[in-house]
Scaffold this motif. Structure first.
Motif, PDB file in Angstrom:
ATOM      1  N   LEU A 147     -10.085 105.423 -37.279  1.00 12.85           N
ATOM      2  CA  LEU A 147     -10.045 104.773 -35.975  1.00 12.85           C
ATOM      3  C   LEU A 147     -10.658 105.678 -34.907  1.00 12.85           C
ATOM      4  O   LEU A 147     -11.420 105.212 -34.047  1.00 12.85           O
ATOM      5  CB  LEU A 147      -8.610 104.408 -35.603  1.00 12.85           C
ATOM      6  N   LYS A 148     -10.347 106.953 -34.951  1.00 14.23           N
ATOM      7  CA  LYS A 148     -10.914 107.912 -33.995  1.00 14.23           C
ATOM      8  C   LYS A 148     -12.439 107.904 -34.068  1.00 14.23           C
ATOM      9  O   LYS A 148     -13.137 107.832 -33.040  1.00 14.23           O
ATOM     10  CB  LYS A 148     -10.389 109.318 -34.285  1.00 14.23           C
ATOM     11  N   GLU A 149     -12.975 107.962 -35.273  1.00  7.88           N
ATOM     12  CA  GLU A 149     -14.428 107.999 -35.450  1.00  7.88           C
ATOM     13  C   GLU A 149     -15.078 106.720 -34.930  1.00  7.88           C
ATOM     14  O   GLU A 149     -16.148 106.751 -34.308  1.00  7.88           O
ATOM     15  CB  GLU A 149     -14.763 108.208 -36.927  1.00  7.88           C
ATOM     16  N   LEU A 150     -14.432 105.584 -35.165  1.00  9.94           N
ATOM     17  CA  LEU A 150     -14.990 104.311 -34.706  1.00  9.94           C
ATOM     18  C   LEU A 150     -14.969 104.210 -33.182  1.00  9.94           C
ATOM     19  O   LEU A 150     -15.944 103.795 -32.564  1.00  9.94           O
ATOM     20  CB  LEU A 150     -14.218 103.150 -35.325  1.00  9.94           C
ATOM     21  N   LEU A 151     -13.848 104.582 -32.574  1.00  6.80           N
ATOM     22  CA  LEU A 151     -13.749 104.493 -31.123  1.00  6.80           C
ATOM     23  C   LEU A 151     -14.748 105.421 -30.442  1.00  6.80           C
ATOM     24  O   LEU A 151     -15.269 105.107 -29.368  1.00  6.80           O
ATOM     25  CB  LEU A 151     -12.323 104.825 -30.669  1.00  6.80           C
ATOM     26  N   GLU A 152     -15.034 106.572 -31.062  1.00  7.37           N
ATOM     27  CA  GLU A 152     -15.992 107.503 -30.480  1.00  7.37           C
ATOM     28  C   GLU A 152     -17.427 106.977 -30.560  1.00  7.37           C
ATOM     29  O   GLU A 152     -18.306 107.456 -29.848  1.00  7.37           O
ATOM     30  CB  GLU A 152     -15.891 108.865 -31.181  1.00  7.37           C
ATOM     31  N   GLN A 153     -17.655 105.984 -31.412  1.00  7.41           N
ATOM     32  CA  GLN A 153     -18.989 105.391 -31.521  1.00  7.41           C
ATOM     33  C   GLN A 153     -19.266 104.346 -30.456  1.00  7.41           C
ATOM     34  O   GLN A 153     -20.415 103.962 -30.234  1.00  7.41           O
ATOM     35  CB  GLN A 153     -19.183 104.750 -32.905  1.00  7.41           C
ATOM     36  N   ILE A 154     -18.211 103.884 -29.791  1.00  8.85           N
ATOM     37  CA  ILE A 154     -18.356 102.793 -28.818  1.00  8.85           C
ATOM     38  C   ILE A 154     -18.440 103.378 -27.414  1.00  8.85           C
ATOM     39  O   ILE A 154     -17.493 103.988 -26.924  1.00  8.85           O
ATOM     40  CB  ILE A 154     -17.171 101.815 -28.913  1.00  8.85           C
ATOM     41  N   ILE A 155     -19.573 103.186 -26.777  1.00  6.12           N
ATOM     42  CA  ILE A 155     -19.780 103.705 -25.429  1.00  6.12           C
ATOM     43  C   ILE A 155     -20.065 102.533 -24.497  1.00  6.12           C
ATOM     44  O   ILE A 155     -21.046 101.805 -24.674  1.00  6.12           O
ATOM     45  CB  ILE A 155     -20.952 104.702 -25.384  1.00  6.12           C
ATOM     46  N   ILE A 156     -19.199 102.350 -23.508  1.00 10.61           N
ATOM     47  CA  ILE A 156     -19.382 101.277 -22.532  1.00 10.61           C
ATOM     48  C   ILE A 156     -19.690 101.907 -21.187  1.00 10.61           C
ATOM     49  O   ILE A 156     -18.957 102.763 -20.696  1.00 10.61           O
ATOM     50  CB  ILE A 156     -18.127 100.387 -22.448  1.00 10.61           C
ATOM     51  N   ASN A 157     -20.788 101.481 -20.599  1.00 11.65           N
ATOM     52  CA  ASN A 157     -21.228 102.014 -19.315  1.00 11.65           C
ATOM     53  C   ASN A 157     -21.576 100.853 -18.399  1.00 11.65           C
ATOM     54  O   ASN A 157     -22.587 100.184 -18.592  1.00 11.65           O
ATOM     55  CB  ASN A 157     -22.433 102.945 -19.501  1.00 11.65           C
ATOM     56  N   ASN A 158     -20.696 100.633 -17.405  1.00 13.87           N
ATOM     57  CA  ASN A 158     -20.860  99.488 -16.509  1.00 13.87           C
ATOM     58  C   ASN A 158     -20.917  98.199 -17.315  1.00 13.87           C
ATOM     59  O   ASN A 158     -19.945  97.825 -17.956  1.00 13.87           O
ATOM     60  CB  ASN A 158     -22.099  99.661 -15.632  1.00 13.87           C
ATOM     61  N   ASP A 159     -22.070  97.528 -17.340  1.00 19.44           N
ATOM     62  CA  ASP A 159     -22.151  96.226 -18.000  1.00 19.44           C
ATOM     63  C   ASP A 159     -22.948  96.294 -19.300  1.00 19.44           C
ATOM     64  O   ASP A 159     -23.486  95.303 -19.761  1.00 19.44           O
ATOM     65  CB  ASP A 159     -22.794  95.204 -17.056  1.00 19.44           C
ATOM     66  N   THR A 160     -23.029  97.505 -19.885  1.00 19.30           N
ATOM     67  CA  THR A 160     -23.768  97.668 -21.141  1.00 19.30           C
ATOM     68  C   THR A 160     -22.897  98.334 -22.194  1.00 19.30           C
ATOM     69  O   THR A 160     -21.897  98.986 -21.880  1.00 19.30           O
ATOM     70  CB  THR A 160     -25.046  98.504 -20.937  1.00 19.30           C
ATOM     71  N   ILE A 161     -23.317  98.182 -23.437  1.00 18.39           N
ATOM     72  CA  ILE A 161     -22.611  98.811 -24.552  1.00 18.39           C
ATOM     73  C   ILE A 161     -23.627  99.475 -25.468  1.00 18.39           C
ATOM     74  O   ILE A 161     -24.722  98.945 -25.708  1.00 18.39           O
ATOM     75  CB  ILE A 161     -21.761  97.777 -25.338  1.00 18.39           C
ATOM     76  N   SER A 162     -23.268 100.655 -25.964  1.00 20.85           N
ATOM     77  CA  SER A 162     -24.070 101.351 -26.972  1.00 20.85           C
ATOM     78  C   SER A 162     -23.159 101.724 -28.127  1.00 20.85           C
ATOM     79  O   SER A 162     -21.994 102.075 -27.922  1.00 20.85           O
ATOM     80  CB  SER A 162     -24.712 102.616 -26.389  1.00 20.85           C
ATOM     81  N   LEU A 163     -23.682 101.603 -29.329  1.00 21.57           N
ATOM     82  CA  LEU A 163     -22.942 102.008 -30.522  1.00 21.57           C
ATOM     83  C   LEU A 163     -23.697 103.160 -31.175  1.00 21.57           C
ATOM     84  O   LEU A 163     -24.834 102.990 -31.614  1.00 21.57           O
ATOM     85  CB  LEU A 163     -22.794 100.827 -31.493  1.00 21.57           C
ATOM     86  N   LYS A 164     -23.085 104.321 -31.188  1.00 23.82           N
ATOM     87  CA  LYS A 164     -23.735 105.488 -31.778  1.00 23.82           C
ATOM     88  C   LYS A 164     -24.112 105.221 -33.229  1.00 23.82           C
ATOM     89  O   LYS A 164     -23.399 104.522 -33.961  1.00 23.82           O
ATOM     90  CB  LYS A 164     -22.796 106.699 -31.727  1.00 23.82           C
ATOM     91  N   ASN A 165     -25.234 105.782 -33.636  1.00 28.00           N
ATOM     92  CA  ASN A 165     -25.708 105.706 -35.028  1.00 28.00           C
ATOM     93  C   ASN A 165     -26.150 104.306 -35.445  1.00 28.00           C
ATOM     94  O   ASN A 165     -26.415 104.070 -36.622  1.00 28.00           O
ATOM     95  CB  ASN A 165     -24.640 106.215 -36.008  1.00 28.00           C
ATOM     96  N   ILE A 166     -26.194 103.374 -34.495  1.00 25.42           N
ATOM     97  CA  ILE A 166     -26.713 102.035 -34.797  1.00 25.42           C
ATOM     98  C   ILE A 166     -27.937 101.840 -33.908  1.00 25.42           C
ATOM     99  O   ILE A 166     -27.829 101.542 -32.722  1.00 25.42           O
ATOM    100  CB  ILE A 166     -25.654 100.947 -34.555  1.00 25.42           C
ATOM    101  N   GLU A 167     -29.084 102.015 -34.484  1.00 26.04           N
ATOM    102  CA  GLU A 167     -30.329 102.158 -33.736  1.00 26.04           C
ATOM    103  C   GLU A 167     -30.634 100.974 -32.840  1.00 26.04           C
ATOM    104  O   GLU A 167     -31.119 101.123 -31.720  1.00 26.04           O
ATOM    105  CB  GLU A 167     -31.489 102.390 -34.715  1.00 26.04           C
TER     106      GLU A 167
END
Length: 258
Positions: free
Chosen positions: A193-213
């Motif tokens: 769960l820790k690793e998954l949550l660290e992959q989810i980055i929300i910035n204002n109205d956008t989302i990025s998922l680490k390691n998912i190009e």
């Protein structure tokens, strides 16, 4: 013999089918028997939790929660073959007297349930659900279709007594649908769960998922939240549903094993 698929296709035409409700009631014993046979062979613990969620949020004699579960295992498919499946679809309808009288501009909620940490990062894990549902919600035509179906299903289930609510849904709001994640029986000793949550980055109205190009700085069409139990129950109360940031802070020790 009963053609279950054709029976439920009539949901879309319920307003023009006065016999649908009596026919459905008459065939409930057959439907239940067929489902029992199926799940005897294909056991799913997630499905048991889904059923409890439905029972405690839709028919709760002790106290009303802030959500109704309108449908489980909902499948969306249009004439072009566009396909999606959701563990549950609900409506946020707060239980205080004033809010419960409202019948318009209610918030649509998609619910995804994961049982045990082993299911969090498999081929249909949390990150895939976030991508799929965010992409789905980017299409206003799809969302409009879901909202119309949910209004009809809610009305049918209310008439059947499967949902205890005196009002029907007149309209859903234009705000972002919620994506509520239910993570059943997470093991605090696990790092998944820790690793998954660290992959989810929300910035204002956008989302990025680490390691998912192909999922960097995508527009966010959903409001991602995580549900917790309310003193060991399955009722969904607004006070126990957290944004990702609030969830990380509130349950730091369970996530980071500290």
């Amino acid at each position: 013999y009963i053609n279950i698929k054709n029976l439920f296709l009539n949901l879309k035409n319920v307003n023009n089918n006065n016999n649908f409700i009596p026919d459905l009631i008459a065939n409930i014993p057959i439907l239940k028997s067929e489902m029992d046979k199926w799940f005897t062979k294909k056991t799913k613990l997630e499905r048991e939790i889904q059923q409890i969620l439905v029972k405690e949020n839709n028919i709760n004699l002790c106290q009303k929660s802030d959500y109704f579960i309108i449908d489980i295992e909902y499948t969306y498919k249009n004439d072009n073959g566009i396909y999606a499946r959701f563990d549950a679809v609900g409506v946020k309808w707060e239980s205080d007297g004033v809010s419960r009288k409202r019948t318009k501009n209610l918030q649509l909620s998609f619910i995804e349930l994961k049982f045990m940490d082993s299911t969090l990062k498999n081929s249909s894990g949390i990150l895939k659900h976030i991508m799929d549902i965010n992409d789905f919600c980017s299409d206003n035509k799809k969302i409009s279709c879901v909202k119309n179906e949910m209004k009809n299903i809610f009305a049918i289930k209310s008439e059947l007594g499967c949902i205890e609510n005196q009002n029907k849904i007149e309209s859903f709001s234009e705000e972002k649908p919620e994506l509520i994640l239910i993570l059943a029986n997470h093991d605090p000793d696990s790092n998944i769960l820790k690793e998954l949550l660290e992959q989810i980055i929300i910035n204002n109205d956008t989302i990025s998922l680490k390691n998912i190009e192909n999922y960097q700085n995508k527009k966010l069409f959903i409001d991602i939240k995580i549900a917790t139990s309310n003193f060991f129950g399955y009722g969904l109360y607004k006070e126990s549903i957290y944004s990702l940031d609030d969830f990380r802070k509130k349950f730091y020790s369970q996530i980071y094993n500290k």
